[in-house]
Every structure is written in structure tokens, then in C-alpha cells.
Design a protein around this motif. Structure first.
Motif, mmCIF file in Angstrom:
data_model
loop_
_atom_site.group_PDB
_atom_site.id
_atom_site.type_symbol
_atom_site.label_atom_id
_atom_site.label_comp_id
_atom_site.label_asym_id
_atom_site.label_seq_id
_atom_site.Cartn_x
_atom_site.Cartn_y
_atom_site.Cartn_z
ATOM 1 N N CYS A 190 -5.870 3.816 -16.722
ATOM 2 C CA CYS A 190 -7.258 4.176 -16.674
ATOM 3 C C CYS A 190 -7.940 3.670 -15.401
ATOM 4 N N CYS A 191 -7.087 2.955 -14.538
ATOM 5 C CA CYS A 191 -7.567 2.462 -13.162
ATOM 6 C C CYS A 191 -7.547 3.388 -12.350
ATOM 7 N N GLU A 192 -8.675 3.346 -11.376
ATOM 8 C CA GLU A 192 -8.551 4.416 -10.169
ATOM 9 C C GLU A 192 -7.887 3.690 -9.156
ATOM 10 N N ASP A 193 -8.191 2.303 -8.887
ATOM 11 C CA ASP A 193 -8.057 1.787 -7.825
ATOM 12 C C ASP A 193 -6.871 0.491 -7.832
ATOM 13 N N MET A 194 -6.174 0.230 -6.847
ATOM 14 C CA MET A 194 -5.282 -0.899 -6.576
ATOM 15 C C MET A 194 -5.657 -1.738 -5.821
ATOM 16 N N VAL A 195 -5.779 -3.154 -6.100
ATOM 17 C CA VAL A 195 -6.189 -4.003 -5.353
ATOM 18 C C VAL A 195 -5.193 -5.029 -4.976
ATOM 19 N N ILE A 196 -4.859 -5.233 -3.595
ATOM 20 C CA ILE A 196 -3.879 -6.191 -3.322
ATOM 21 C C ILE A 196 -4.564 -7.505 -2.402
ATOM 22 N N SER A 236 -3.433 6.757 1.574
ATOM 23 C CA SER A 236 -3.198 5.937 2.687
ATOM 24 C C SER A 236 -4.308 6.406 3.730
ATOM 25 N N LYS A 237 -4.967 7.460 3.767
ATOM 26 C CA LYS A 237 -6.158 7.799 4.703
ATOM 27 C C LYS A 237 -7.482 7.229 4.176
ATOM 28 N N ASN A 238 -7.626 7.116 3.242
ATOM 29 C CA ASN A 238 -8.895 6.357 2.649
ATOM 30 C C ASN A 238 -8.633 5.030 1.860
ATOM 31 N N GLY A 239 -9.332 3.763 2.382
ATOM 32 C CA GLY A 239 -9.014 2.761 1.576
ATOM 33 C C GLY A 239 -10.120 1.766 2.412
ATOM 34 N N ARG A 240 -10.067 0.377 1.860
ATOM 35 C CA ARG A 240 -10.921 -0.622 2.513
ATOM 36 C C ARG A 240 -10.327 -1.910 2.370
ATOM 37 N N LEU A 254 -7.134 0.354 -2.264
ATOM 38 C CA LEU A 254 -6.607 1.427 -2.405
ATOM 39 C C LEU A 254 -6.583 2.433 -3.643
ATOM 40 N N THR A 255 -7.207 3.662 -3.278
ATOM 41 C CA THR A 255 -7.162 4.637 -4.460
ATOM 42 C C THR A 255 -5.860 5.061 -4.698
ATOM 43 N N MET A 256 -5.409 5.143 -6.069
ATOM 44 C CA MET A 256 -3.969 5.645 -6.447
ATOM 45 C C MET A 256 -4.099 7.068 -6.679
ATOM 46 N N LYS A 257 -2.957 7.762 -6.319
ATOM 47 C CA LYS A 257 -2.725 9.003 -6.685
ATOM 48 C C LYS A 257 -1.612 9.243 -7.550
#
Length: 266
Positions: A190-196, A236-240, A254-257
Motif C-alpha cells: 500500500c506504499c506509493e513511493d520508494m525512498v533511497i 524514472s521521469k518524475n521523482g525528486r 521515486l514513485t513505483m509502477k
């Protein structure tokens, strides 16, 4: 047997003898005259294909000849594969000794089989209206065969790998926390984002080069090198990315797909 290496078109011409004269005459009358002059011909090192007559014929029509190595069938693997496929297909169809009568049907079945790498069926030899780009003979491997981030797998690169951690992050609002209006729970599904988060002591943001692909993240500086194969595909096109100077930590969001996210977030 003749195989077009670019289109996988397969054909065969029955001859009584495999002399140089017969092979040359068959090539000119049965193939070149019907289709067109090939740019390259690859054959084994048989006497008929190394004779002066065959060489002169190729020079006359402008064909470049190539010969495979003796006792090394891999050098002409496509033809050898078709030989095995042709033999198995004939054995499956034969109910009488006239195997030559079954050849057209066997060839039709092989040509009708979809070619996964070309996404076509080779039911006819290519003409000007059916153009398929031939692979570059100088290419050692296909681009898709090389996984993303292979350039980072260099054992001679002495740059050290920084410490990092991979986290998963949920986007929650009031309706999720207090009202429970969504189906979200505490699982990573249920997580939308991955944080490294990458620790980079004594580094400045200007020294960093970040490259994000769908399945891979590359980070480089003069001191550090990180090549990370991501556990899930990302946008890969949208992240911060944000660099925290006080802790010398780079945080990349990064938003996961993922395949079933439309179910998890419904």
C-alpha cells in the motif's frame, strides 16, 4: 537449404548433385533471379563453396562470401537450428517414403510460426514493400540482452560504495488515518513511493551525478559509486532528490509502477 538471417525466411531446393556448377546455377536461377542478389552468403567450407567457379560467380554478381569454421556448427547456428527443426517436422508428417512431397507443407508451417524477435510471420520472402531491418553484423549482442546498470559492474573501479537504505512511503490523508475510508494498511503493498537514502560524507551536491532508470539507479561522484537494482519498477521521469547538508545524506523519492497497484489503491 537457404535461410534469410534477417527475416528467418526458410527455403530449400532439391538438386541431384552438390557440385560447384550445380550450386552456382541453382543460386542464380532459383534465388537471385526470383528475389534479388544477396549482399552476403554464409556457407560451410565444402569444396563446392570454396571452388574458383563459386568464387568467380560471387564476384560477378557482387556477393561477399563467408565460410564457417570446420567442426564448429555454432558459427552458422541459425541454419543448424533449422536443420534440426526441419528433421523433426518431417518425421512428424511422414506417412510414406516420398518425403520431398511433404517439404512444402513443412516449410509453410515453419514460416507461419511467429518470430518473437521480429513480431512477424515470414510467409514470403521480403520485397520492397515488406522491409525488415537486418541486424548489424558487427553487433556482439542485442541491446535488450544487456541489463540496465551493467556499466556500474566494473571490478577495476576503485571508488567505494556508500551506505544506503531503501524505504517505502505511503501517501495518507485525514480520510485514511481517522476515517479509514481507503483500503490501505501498513504493508509495503500500500506504499506509493520508494525512498533511497544514501550517506555521502564529505560530498557536495555539485559533485554528484544521478541517473535513474525504470529498474536501476546510478549515483556517482569522484569518491563514491552506487549501482542499485531497484526492487520495483519506478517512474524514472518524475521523482525528486534532496541533499541534507547537515547529515551529508541524499534522499531520493521515486514513485513505483507495480503491476497490481490499481488493486491496492482502489
Amino acid at each position: 537449404m537457404v535461410v534469410n538471417c534477417a527475416t528467418r525466411w526458410l527455403g530449400a531446393i532439391l538438386i541431384k548433385e552438390a557440385s560447384a556448377e550445380t550450386c552456382a546455377r541453382t543460386l542464380v536461377n532459383q534465388l537471385t533471379a526470383k528475389f534479388r542478389v544477396p549482399a552476403h552468403i554464409t556457407s560451410d567450407g565444402g569444396a563446392q563453396f570454396t571452388s574458383a567457379l563459386w568464387t568467380q560467380m560471387a564476384k560477378l554478381v557482387g556477393v561477399k562470401l563467408h565460410h564457417t569454421m570446420a567442426y564448429h556448427p555454432q558459427s552458422n547456428g541459425l541454419v543448424e537450428w533449422f536443420h534440426r527443426h526441419l528433421k523433426a517436422s518431417l518425421m512428424a508428417r511422414l506417412s510414406r517414403p516420398d518425403w520431398a512431397d511433404e517439404l512444402p507443407w513443412v516449410f509453410l508451417g515453419i514460416r507461419m510460426a511467429p518470430k518473437e524477435d521480429l513480431q512477424v510471420r515470414c510467409t514470403a520472402f521480403p520485397t520492397d514493400s515488406t522491409t525488415i531491418e537486418a541486424p548489424d553484423v558487427k553487433t556482439i549482442w542485442a541491446e535488450d540482452d544487456v541489463p540496465e546498470g551493467s556499466e556500474f559492474e566494473d571490478i577495476w573501479d576503485t571508488r567505494q560504495q556508500p551506505e544506503y537504505e531503501v524505504l517505502f512511503k505511503q501517501r495518507v490523508g485525514t480520510e485514511d488515518v481517522f476515517l479509514g475510508m481507503s483500503r490501505k494498511d501498513g504493508s509495503t503493498a500500500c506504499c506509493e513511493d520508494m525512498v533511497i537514502r544514501v550517506k555521502l560524507p564529505d560530498c557536495k551536491p555539485a559533485d554528484l551525478t544521478l541517473d535513474v532508470k525504470e529498474h536501476f539507479l546510478g549515483l556517482r561522484s569522484s569518491v563514491y559509486k552506487l549501482g542499485l537494482h531497484l526492487p520495483h519498477p519506478v517512474d524514472s521521469k518524475n521523482g525528486r532528490a534532496q541533499f541534507h547538508s547537515e547529515t551529508h545524506t541524499l534522499e531520493i523519492t521515486l514513485t513505483m509502477k507495480r503491476e497490481f497497484d490499481f488493486i491496492n489503491f482502489a
